[in-house]
Structure formats: structure tokens, C-alpha cells
Design an enzyme around this catalytic site. Sequence first.
Site, PDB file in Angstrom:
ATOM      1  N   HIS A  18       0.254  44.574 130.571  1.00 48.70           N
ATOM      2  CA  HIS A  18       1.505  45.334 130.734  1.00 48.70           C
ATOM      3  C   HIS A  18       1.627  45.859 132.176  1.00 48.70           C
ATOM      4  O   HIS A  18       2.699  45.842 132.766  1.00 48.70           O
ATOM      5  CB  HIS A  18       1.540  46.525 129.763  1.00 48.70           C
ATOM      6  CG  HIS A  18       1.546  46.139 128.312  1.00 48.70           C
ATOM      7  ND1 HIS A  18       0.775  46.767 127.365  1.00 48.70           N
ATOM      8  CD2 HIS A  18       2.237  45.174 127.639  1.00 48.70           C
ATOM      9  CE1 HIS A  18       1.001  46.223 126.179  1.00 48.70           C
ATOM     10  NE2 HIS A  18       1.879  45.255 126.324  1.00 48.70           N
ATOM     11  N   LYS A  43       5.360  48.905 110.910  1.00 48.63           N
ATOM     12  CA  LYS A  43       4.037  49.002 111.548  1.00 48.63           C
ATOM     13  C   LYS A  43       3.658  50.466 111.776  1.00 48.63           C
ATOM     14  O   LYS A  43       4.499  51.263 112.160  1.00 48.63           O
ATOM     15  CB  LYS A  43       4.071  48.334 112.931  1.00 48.63           C
ATOM     16  CG  LYS A  43       3.853  46.857 112.933  1.00 48.63           C
ATOM     17  CD  LYS A  43       3.487  46.357 114.341  1.00 48.63           C
ATOM     18  CE  LYS A  43       4.667  46.101 115.238  1.00 48.63           C
ATOM     19  NZ  LYS A  43       4.330  45.589 116.573  1.00 48.63           N
ATOM     20  N   ARG A  92       3.172  35.043 126.536  1.00 47.94           N
ATOM     21  CA  ARG A  92       1.806  34.529 126.684  1.00 47.94           C
ATOM     22  C   ARG A  92       1.643  33.152 126.071  1.00 47.94           C
ATOM     23  O   ARG A  92       0.695  32.437 126.378  1.00 47.94           O
ATOM     24  CB  ARG A  92       0.804  35.488 126.016  1.00 47.94           C
ATOM     25  CG  ARG A  92       0.640  36.823 126.721  1.00 47.94           C
ATOM     26  CD  ARG A  92      -0.011  37.811 125.815  1.00 47.94           C
ATOM     27  NE  ARG A  92       0.765  37.906 124.582  1.00 47.94           N
ATOM     28  CZ  ARG A  92       0.599  38.833 123.653  1.00 47.94           C
ATOM     29  NH1 ARG A  92      -0.321  39.742 123.782  1.00 47.94           N
ATOM     30  NH2 ARG A  92       1.361  38.857 122.570  1.00 47.94           N
ATOM     31  N   SER A 130      -2.342  44.127 122.783  1.00 47.33           N
ATOM     32  CA  SER A 130      -2.675  45.467 122.278  1.00 47.33           C
ATOM     33  C   SER A 130      -3.399  45.351 120.932  1.00 47.33           C
ATOM     34  O   SER A 130      -4.315  46.120 120.641  1.00 47.33           O
ATOM     35  CB  SER A 130      -1.411  46.299 122.108  1.00 47.33           C
ATOM     36  OG  SER A 130      -0.792  46.492 123.349  1.00 47.33           O
TER      37      SER A 130
HETATM   38  O1  PNS Z   1       5.635  45.294 121.916  1.00 46.01           O
HETATM   39  P1  PNS Z   1       6.494  44.765 120.810  1.00 46.01           P
HETATM   40  O2  PNS Z   1       6.072  45.383 119.475  1.00 46.01           O
HETATM   41  O3  PNS Z   1       6.540  43.270 120.770  1.00 46.01           O
HETATM   42  O4  PNS Z   1       7.993  45.284 121.133  1.00 46.01           O
HETATM   43  C1  PNS Z   1       9.091  44.953 120.284  1.00 46.01           C
HETATM   44  C2  PNS Z   1      10.348  45.758 120.693  1.00 46.01           C
HETATM   45  C3  PNS Z   1      10.053  47.244 120.635  1.00 46.01           C
HETATM   46  C4  PNS Z   1      10.753  45.384 122.102  1.00 46.01           C
HETATM   47  C5  PNS Z   1      11.496  45.369 119.695  1.00 46.01           C
HETATM   48  O5  PNS Z   1      11.056  45.573 118.385  1.00 46.01           O
HETATM   49  C6  PNS Z   1      12.765  46.189 119.935  1.00 46.01           C
HETATM   50  O6  PNS Z   1      13.516  45.890 120.833  1.00 46.01           O
HETATM   51  N1  PNS Z   1      12.969  47.240 119.111  1.00 46.01           N
HETATM   52  C7  PNS Z   1      14.120  48.129 119.230  1.00 46.01           C
HETATM   53  C8  PNS Z   1      15.079  47.955 118.055  1.00 46.01           C
HETATM   54  C9  PNS Z   1      16.069  46.830 118.304  1.00 46.01           C
HETATM   55  O7  PNS Z   1      16.827  46.836 119.265  1.00 46.01           O
HETATM   56  N2  PNS Z   1      16.064  45.833 117.399  1.00 46.01           N
HETATM   57  C10 PNS Z   1      16.949  44.683 117.455  1.00 46.01           C
HETATM   58  C11 PNS Z   1      16.282  43.523 118.157  1.00 46.01           C
HETATM   59  S1  PNS Z   1      17.399  42.117 118.247  1.00 46.01           S
END
Ligand code: PNS
Length: 162
Positions: A18, A43, A92, A130
Site C-alpha cells: 500500500h 467482513k 497483483r 493484508s
Molecule cells: O481493500 P479492499 O477490501 O479490497 O477495498 C474494497 C473497497 C473498500 C475499495 C470497496 O469495497 C468499496 O469501494 N467500498 C465502498 C462501498 C461502495 O462504494 N460499494 C460499491 C462498489 S461498486
Amino acid sequence: MANTIIYPGTFDPFTLGHLDLTQRAAKMADRVVVAVAQEVGSKRTLFTTDERVAFAKEACQGLNNVEVLGFSGLLTAFAKQQQGNIILRGIRSGADLDYERPMAELNRKLTPGLDYIFLLPEPELSAVSSTLVREIARLGGETHTLVPNNVEQALRQRFGVS
Ligand code: PNS
């Protein structure tokens, strides 16, 4: 036009992968917002939002155009509120791309003017996630090549490793 990159994620915890992406984004944009998601669906996170924000803030201390903020709700709403015009995600593997593509396509459809960039991590960091960091730390393994020092200490404390 000034560019603001929004770099969203759960960051549970913030890793050297990150940090690598944040450093590279900081060179590309006027401003970078590391956006720490408060809600991550069903989660459960190991660290609270405040802890995850604090770890990322400390790790990014030397980067003058980087801010770390928590967010809840839709990423696109947060990006708009922060006047972010680019969302950054790390890729990745092919599996990461399959996961990212529909989110990016829908978010762009919902938000005119919003674009995405995807960065590959440095090769030596491409296996760092993570999830694996939490697992290694939980089982008493070394994480100093995977996470910043502050996160390593927090993991040791959390899992009672001296
Ligand atoms: O590190 P991660 O868990 O892969 O991050 C995922 C994250 C937080 C970027 C994604 O779940 C997100 O954007 N969540 C916010 C809610 C949202 O906008 N959801 C619609 C996605 S199309």
C-alpha cells in the site's frame, strides 16, 4: 485541472505494498487521499477504523500531498465530496483484475468525470496482502519485510509476540 487521486481500501492493516502505491501516486497527482473504508460488508476487521487510519497516517507522514481519511457509504460519493477525479487500485493478479473491473465500470458509469488507474506493485511486494499479513502475524511469523514498522509493532502487540 488539479488531479486528486483517491486510493480506497480496507487497509487492515496498511502494508508496504500500500505504501509503495501511495508513494507512486503522490508523484502523479497534486493530492492523494488514502480512503480507509469503515464498512467492509460482512467482513470483520482485525483493527478498528481509527487504528487503520492511524497506521496509514503514520506510514505516510513524509508524503506532503497525501491525506488519510476514513469513509463510509459509497466510494463515488466520497470521491465527489473530496473532489477526487481519479480512483487508484492496485492489481497483483488476474483475480484482482476480475474483482476490480465490474466495480470500476459501475463506478465510472455512475459518476461522470471519474476515472480509474491501476498500478502493479513492485515485484518483491506483489505477494503481499493484508489477509496474509494477518495470518502470518497471528501464527507468530515475522512481518517486518511486509508492513511498515508501526504496523509490525501493532501486530506484535495484538498477537502477544514480544
Ligand atoms: O481493500 P479492499 O477490501 O479490497 O477495498 C474494497 C473497497 C473498500 C475499495 C470497496 O469495497 C468499496 O469501494 N467500498 C465502498 C462501498 C461502495 O462504494 N460499494 C460499491 C462498489 S461498486
